[in-house]
Design an enzyme around this catalytic site. Structure first.
Site, PDB file in Angstrom:
ATOM      1  N   SER A 130       0.548  -1.394  -0.478  1.00  0.00           N
ATOM      2  CA  SER A 130       0.069  -0.667   0.040  1.00  0.00           C
ATOM      3  C   SER A 130       0.641   1.473   0.140  1.00  0.00           C
ATOM      4  O   SER A 130       0.121   2.427  -0.298  1.00  0.00           O
ATOM      5  CB  SER A 130      -0.927   0.151   1.349  1.00  0.00           C
ATOM      6  OG  SER A 130      -0.326  -0.364   2.031  1.00  0.00           O
ATOM      7  N   HIS A 164      -2.607  -2.524  -6.454  1.00  0.00           N
ATOM      8  CA  HIS A 164      -3.401  -2.493  -4.515  1.00  0.00           C
ATOM      9  C   HIS A 164      -4.267  -3.092  -4.495  1.00  0.00           C
ATOM     10  O   HIS A 164      -5.598  -1.890  -5.526  1.00  0.00           O
ATOM     11  CB  HIS A 164      -2.556  -1.083  -4.442  1.00  0.00           C
ATOM     12  CG  HIS A 164      -2.686  -0.615  -3.369  1.00  0.00           C
ATOM     13  ND1 HIS A 164      -2.763   0.864  -3.115  1.00  0.00           N
ATOM     14  CD2 HIS A 164      -3.124  -0.533  -1.943  1.00  0.00           C
ATOM     15  CE1 HIS A 164      -3.548   0.871  -1.840  1.00  0.00           C
ATOM     16  NE2 HIS A 164      -3.648  -0.072  -1.036  1.00  0.00           N
ATOM     17  N   GLU A 176      -5.619   0.070  -7.713  1.00  0.00           N
ATOM     18  CA  GLU A 176      -4.249   0.672  -8.213  1.00  0.00           C
ATOM     19  C   GLU A 176      -3.341   0.111  -8.913  1.00  0.00           C
ATOM     20  O   GLU A 176      -2.857  -0.740  -8.204  1.00  0.00           O
ATOM     21  CB  GLU A 176      -4.202   1.463  -6.358  1.00  0.00           C
ATOM     22  CG  GLU A 176      -3.090   3.047  -7.412  1.00  0.00           C
ATOM     23  CD  GLU A 176      -3.257   3.505  -5.890  1.00  0.00           C
ATOM     24  OE1 GLU A 176      -2.822   3.016  -4.685  1.00  0.00           O
ATOM     25  OE2 GLU A 176      -2.821   4.659  -5.796  1.00  0.00           O
ATOM     26  N   ASN A 214      -3.022   6.081  -0.945  1.00  0.00           N
ATOM     27  CA  ASN A 214      -2.629   6.984   0.687  1.00  0.00           C
ATOM     28  C   ASN A 214      -1.788   7.526   0.724  1.00  0.00           C
ATOM     29  O   ASN A 214      -2.116   8.511   2.168  1.00  0.00           O
ATOM     30  CB  ASN A 214      -1.202   5.466   0.889  1.00  0.00           C
ATOM     31  CG  ASN A 214      -2.334   4.516   1.143  1.00  0.00           C
ATOM     32  OD1 ASN A 214      -3.998   4.405   1.842  1.00  0.00           O
ATOM     33  ND2 ASN A 214      -2.089   2.484   0.760  1.00  0.00           N
TER      34      ASN A 214
HETATM   35  N1  3HC Z   1     -15.241  -8.616   3.518  1.00  0.00           N
HETATM   36  C1  3HC Z   1     -16.127  -8.828   2.581  1.00  0.00           C
HETATM   37  N2  3HC Z   1     -17.406  -7.886   2.704  1.00  0.00           N
HETATM   38  C2  3HC Z   1     -17.646  -7.588   3.309  1.00  0.00           C
HETATM   39  C3  3HC Z   1     -16.922  -7.062   4.558  1.00  0.00           C
HETATM   40  C4  3HC Z   1     -15.945  -7.742   4.629  1.00  0.00           C
HETATM   41  N3  3HC Z   1     -14.529  -7.473   5.754  1.00  0.00           N
HETATM   42  N4  3HC Z   1     -17.288  -5.958   5.515  1.00  0.00           N
HETATM   43  C5  3HC Z   1     -18.497  -5.641   4.683  1.00  0.00           C
HETATM   44  N5  3HC Z   1     -18.405  -6.245   4.056  1.00  0.00           N
HETATM   45  C6  3HC Z   1     -19.566  -6.681   3.227  1.00  0.00           C
HETATM   46  C7  3HC Z   1     -21.009  -6.953   3.568  1.00  0.00           C
HETATM   47  O1  3HC Z   1     -21.371  -8.350   3.287  1.00  0.00           O
HETATM   48  C8  3HC Z   1     -21.988  -6.503   2.492  1.00  0.00           C
HETATM   49  O2  3HC Z   1     -21.845  -7.266   1.019  1.00  0.00           O
HETATM   50  P1  3HC Z   1     -23.374  -7.459   0.868  1.00  0.00           P
HETATM   51  O3  3HC Z   1     -24.434  -5.916  -0.083  1.00  0.00           O
HETATM   52  O4  3HC Z   1     -23.097  -7.951   0.057  1.00  0.00           O
HETATM   53  O5  3HC Z   1     -25.034  -8.073   1.748  1.00  0.00           O
HETATM   54  C9  3HC Z   1     -21.462  -5.253   2.304  1.00  0.00           C
HETATM   55  O6  3HC Z   1     -20.120  -4.757   2.456  1.00  0.00           O
HETATM   56  C10 3HC Z   1     -22.498  -3.835   3.589  1.00  0.00           C
HETATM   57  O7  3HC Z   1     -21.750  -4.942   4.996  1.00  0.00           O
HETATM   58  P2  3HC Z   1     -22.700  -3.871   5.612  1.00  0.00           P
HETATM   59  O8  3HC Z   1     -24.008  -3.429   5.551  1.00  0.00           O
HETATM   60  O9  3HC Z   1     -22.720  -5.064   6.735  1.00  0.00           O
HETATM   61  O10 3HC Z   1     -21.984  -2.627   6.187  1.00  0.00           O
HETATM   62  P3  3HC Z   1     -22.059  -1.066   5.781  1.00  0.00           P
HETATM   63  O11 3HC Z   1     -22.473  -0.788   4.668  1.00  0.00           O
HETATM   64  O12 3HC Z   1     -21.581   0.129   6.802  1.00  0.00           O
HETATM   65  O13 3HC Z   1     -20.596  -1.256   4.705  1.00  0.00           O
HETATM   66  C11 3HC Z   1     -18.257  -1.590   4.072  1.00  0.00           C
HETATM   67  C12 3HC Z   1     -19.753  -2.305   4.822  1.00  0.00           C
HETATM   68  C13 3HC Z   1     -18.121  -1.677   2.843  1.00  0.00           C
HETATM   69  C14 3HC Z   1     -16.604  -1.151   4.573  1.00  0.00           C
HETATM   70  C15 3HC Z   1     -18.588   0.682   4.074  1.00  0.00           C
HETATM   71  O14 3HC Z   1     -18.112   0.989   5.794  1.00  0.00           O
HETATM   72  C16 3HC Z   1     -17.266   1.044   3.261  1.00  0.00           C
HETATM   73  O15 3HC Z   1     -17.283   0.855   2.235  1.00  0.00           O
HETATM   74  N6  3HC Z   1     -16.368   1.849   4.717  1.00  0.00           N
HETATM   75  C17 3HC Z   1     -15.147   2.603   3.796  1.00  0.00           C
HETATM   76  C18 3HC Z   1     -14.214   1.093   2.971  1.00  0.00           C
HETATM   77  C19 3HC Z   1     -12.805   2.271   2.752  1.00  0.00           C
HETATM   78  O16 3HC Z   1     -12.599   3.269   2.934  1.00  0.00           O
HETATM   79  N7  3HC Z   1     -12.192   1.164   2.549  1.00  0.00           N
HETATM   80  C20 3HC Z   1     -10.525   1.581   1.828  1.00  0.00           C
HETATM   81  C21 3HC Z   1      -9.845   0.918   3.082  1.00  0.00           C
HETATM   82  S1  3HC Z   1      -7.966   1.678   2.408  1.00  0.00           S
HETATM   83  C22 3HC Z   1      -7.301   0.940   1.953  1.00  0.00           C
HETATM   84  O17 3HC Z   1      -7.648  -1.020   2.037  1.00  0.00           O
HETATM   85  C23 3HC Z   1      -6.387   0.456   1.244  1.00  0.00           C
HETATM   86  C24 3HC Z   1      -5.022   0.147   2.365  1.00  0.00           C
HETATM   87  O18 3HC Z   1      -3.564   0.124   1.759  1.00  0.00           O
HETATM   88  C25 3HC Z   1      -4.669   0.736   3.472  1.00  0.00           C
END
Ligand code: 3HC
Length: 306
Positions: A130, A164, A176, A214
């Protein structure tokens, strides 16, 4: 093995690391790109947990009517675990490996040197890093007796690329793509084609600390932590402001917990060290929370309790 018609040419994929990211990459590759996946992790416990998550997500898709039971079985059948004792030799026949271990340059360099020696010379060596320099990782795959300027040395480094993915991998629509200075056009295009086959949108970034994603996200999260540290607002007010005021799915403190505070700190340090710019100084509160072992969701405690 017969040549495939798909442009990425990946007939079998290796995934190294069965944590959240590795497991997610294995799942989307088996489900969306429909390629057989060999999953390797040195910890059998991690593999067990990872496969448990895959089964849970496939069950959910079946229950929601998005996959039939047979389709889910096919996807699961495409994910095979490499026995721990086989080591990287178990990945010998793959056309591409995606490494998803923790953010640690010496660890990644050692892994890539070993992968380069085990895998076929035309296999793509991709990393889900990342923020770590792709160019440094590529420099570690030059075979013994060769140099960065010999033909074999150049060819080996040319197959390293950054792919990424974002957490949770099955949900987030982006990959990415990062090119090391040494990456060949062919490697880049095949990696792009593979990410597209996984049904991801692809953006491209140069090899700079944090890439685009990031370098923009982490200072935002770090700034939110500094706001909390300075007492400018409460945890809940900071997160609610961003969630409701800007329509972010999670507030920045919630998102930092979700990513893992150790990961956030490691990336922020890469930005700080890689640029020398004081604007990237990690928040002291972030450092202290990691010192305390409060790593966010994965450790049960971060800015929130889980
Ligand atoms: N693994 C797989 N699927 C997941 C999951 C996980 N850990 N957590 C949630 N989900 C799925 C759920 O199963 C659900 O799927 P469905 O629509 O098929 O039923 C869907 O995501 C929505 O989940 P929820 O209804 O339980 O919860 P939310 O609506 O609150 O969504 C979220 C959860 C998708 C995590 C949302 O809060 C979100 O988009 N958050 C921001 C995430 C983000 O910004 N990620 C990037 C982080 S940075 C990164 O990764 C880069 C690295 O380099 C640091």
């Amino acid at each position: 093995m017969a040549a495939t018609l798909v442009p990425h040419g990946i007939r079998r994929l290796g995934v190294l690391g069965a944590g959240q990211m590795g497991t997610g990459i294995a799942l989307v590759s088996a489900m969306r790109a429909k390629v057989p996946v060999l999953l390797y992790d040195k910890s059998p416990e991690q593999v067990r947990k990872g496969l448990g998550l895959v089964d849970k997500l496939l069950d959910k898709d079946v229950n929601k009517g998005r996959l039939t039971l047979d389709e889910a079985k096919d996807v699961r059948g495409r994910i095979e675990v490499v026995p721990e004792q086989h080591g990287f030799a178990g990945l010998r026949d793959v056309d591409m490996v995606v490494e998803a271990v923790s953010e640690n340059l010496p660890l990644k360099q050692a892994i890539f040197a070993e992968l380069a020696a085990e895998l076929r010379p035309d296999a793509i060596l991709a990393t889900n890093t990342s923020s770590i320099s792709l160019t440094k990782i590529a420099a570690s795959v030059i075979p013994k007796g060769e140099t960065a300027s010999t033909e074999l040395g150049k060819q080996s480094a040319a197959r390293v690329v950054g792919l990424h993915f974002f957490n949770p991998v099955p949900v987030m629509k982006l990959v990415e793509l990062i090119s090391a200075l040494q990456t060949s056009k062919d490697t880049l295009e095949r990696a792009r084609s593979f990410a597209t086959a996984c049904e991801k949108e692809v953006t491209v970034s140069k090899d700079v600390p944090g890439f685009v994603s990031n370098a923009l996200l982490m200072p935002f999260l770090n700034e939110a932590i500094m706001h909390l540290e300075k007492g400018i607002a409460t945890r809940d007010d900071i997160d609610t402001t961003l969630k409701l005021g800007m329509n972010h799915p999670m507030g920045p403190l919630q998102l930092a917990d979700f990513i893992g505070l150790d990961t956030c700190l490691a990336i922020q340090k890469t930005l700080y060290d890689g640029t020398g710019d004081s604007k990237y100084r990690p928040a002291i509160l972030l450092e202290r929370m990691v010192d305390a072992g409060w790593l966010g969701r994965k450790s049960g405690k971060g800015f929130y309790d889980y």
